[in-house]
Design a protein around this motif. Structure first.
Motif, short mmCIF file in Angstrom:
data_model
loop_
_atom_site.label_atom_id
_atom_site.label_comp_id
_atom_site.label_asym_id
_atom_site.label_seq_id
_atom_site.Cartn_x
_atom_site.Cartn_y
_atom_site.Cartn_z
N THR A 107 18.19 66.47 59.96
CA THR A 107 19.18 65.77 60.78
C THR A 107 20.53 65.70 60.09
O THR A 107 21.46 65.10 60.60
N PRO A 129 19.70 61.81 64.77
CA PRO A 129 18.97 62.77 65.59
C PRO A 129 19.10 62.55 67.10
O PRO A 129 19.01 63.50 67.85
N SER A 130 19.28 61.31 67.58
CA SER A 130 19.30 61.13 69.03
C SER A 130 19.91 59.78 69.39
O SER A 130 19.22 58.85 69.78
N ARG A 146 19.18 69.97 70.48
CA ARG A 146 18.94 69.48 69.13
C ARG A 146 18.15 68.17 69.17
O ARG A 146 17.20 67.97 68.40
N SER A 147 18.51 67.26 70.07
CA SER A 147 17.80 66.00 70.18
C SER A 147 16.35 66.22 70.60
O SER A 147 15.43 65.55 70.10
N ASP A 202 14.25 67.60 67.63
CA ASP A 202 13.95 66.53 66.68
C ASP A 202 12.92 65.56 67.26
O ASP A 202 12.03 65.08 66.56
#
Length: 289
Positions: A88, A224-225, A113-114, A117
């Motif tokens: 991350t 990460p999110s 990407r989110s 992860d």
């Protein structure tokens, strides 16, 4: 319209009838070639134009940036070992690339990407502990044992500038590049409103009490999110008492100083975050108030 990076173009991000591979191939899009030109990224393409890596563990640190969960021409939502999970961290090459992307491109990257992860961290059912399987084109996980369905979650974060007497409060953390100052930020706590979180975080980090809070814009942040909720708060006074565990330094900057920093002037008293970051958007919004 205020639109920081990582926004726009995602309302039609996935048609659940399509396959994972089709959705993610679209996410990679026509900017793959630009990513491959970055220093330090030297992947090889096979005869069909696919990236030659077979696992994220075999790829360079920024491989997930290019692949977006799309490894060797196949979606990569399968369970992975902890050591194979995507990092991350934002490396210099990643930061350089994000600054190159158009908003709609960055939005696809943020979502992919989110998701990558989230799949890496949520392999097991929270209800019964059974290994789950991806479904709905990777936008959820289903438990084969108890039937529970799990979907990606977003962590809300407030990011804000306090203003007082025509000046903006900015701070910096020790790991940041020398001279970089940014807006203060922190996660919302359970049972807390956005306004309450803004006031609490500014008080905790800088010791400044604020009153009215104005919403400016929001931005997905896939590290990460998170969902960054940008605000400007009116400070009651300008006394700063920093929490050394949170900040290395904080100070008030005038409009001329912020304007010079955003323009990249060599004589500016500080450096600003990259254009794709909502902190950059907040500074410009504060100048425009």
């Amino acid at each position: 319209m205020i639109r920081p990076g990582f926004t726009g173009g995602m309302l039609d991000r996935v048609d659940h009838v399509r396959t994972d591979a089709e959705a993610l191939a679209e996410a990679v899009g026509d900017w793959r070639a630009r990513l491959l030109k970055l220093d330090g990224l030297h992947p090889e393409l096979d005869g069909e134009g696919r990236l030659g890596w077979t696992t994220l563990a075999d790829a360079p640190d920024d491989a997930e940036l290019i692949l977006l969960g799309y490894v060797d021409g196949k979606p990569h939502f399968a369970a992975r070992r902890p050591e194979d999970r995507p990092s991350t961290a934002r490396t210099p090459a990643l930061a350089q690339t994000l600054d190159m992307l158009r908003p709609e491109e960055a939005a696809h990257y943020a979502a992919a990407r989110s998701l990558v992860d989230w799949h890496a961290r949520h392999r097991f059912c929270a209800a019964c502990g059974t290994l789950t399987n991806p479904f709905r084109a990777g936008w959820g996980r289903h438990c084969p044992n108890c039937g529970a369905e799990h979907f990606p979650r977003v962590d809300p974060v407030v990011i804000m500038i306090a203003e007082h007497d025509g000046r903006a409060l900015l701070g910096r953390q020790p790991p940041w590049p020398q001279g970089l100052y940014s807006a203060l930020a922190g996660f919302l706590e359970v049972g807390e409103s956005i306004e309450e979180a803004v006031a609490r975080e500014i008080a905790e980090e800088a010791g400044v009490q604020v009153g009215r809070v104005h919403y400016v814009a929001s931005q997905p942040w896939p590290f990460p999110s998170s969902l960054m909720i940008g605000c400007i708060a009116e400070a009651d006074d300008d006394t700063i008492t920093i929490d050394a565990n949170e900040l290395e330094h904080a100070r008030w900057f005038t409009r001329d100083e912020v304007r010079a920093a955003l323009a990249g002037d060599a004589d500016a008293p500080f450096k600003v975050p990259a254009r794709y970051a909502i902190a950059h958007t907040l500074m410009q919004a504060w100048l425009d108030r």
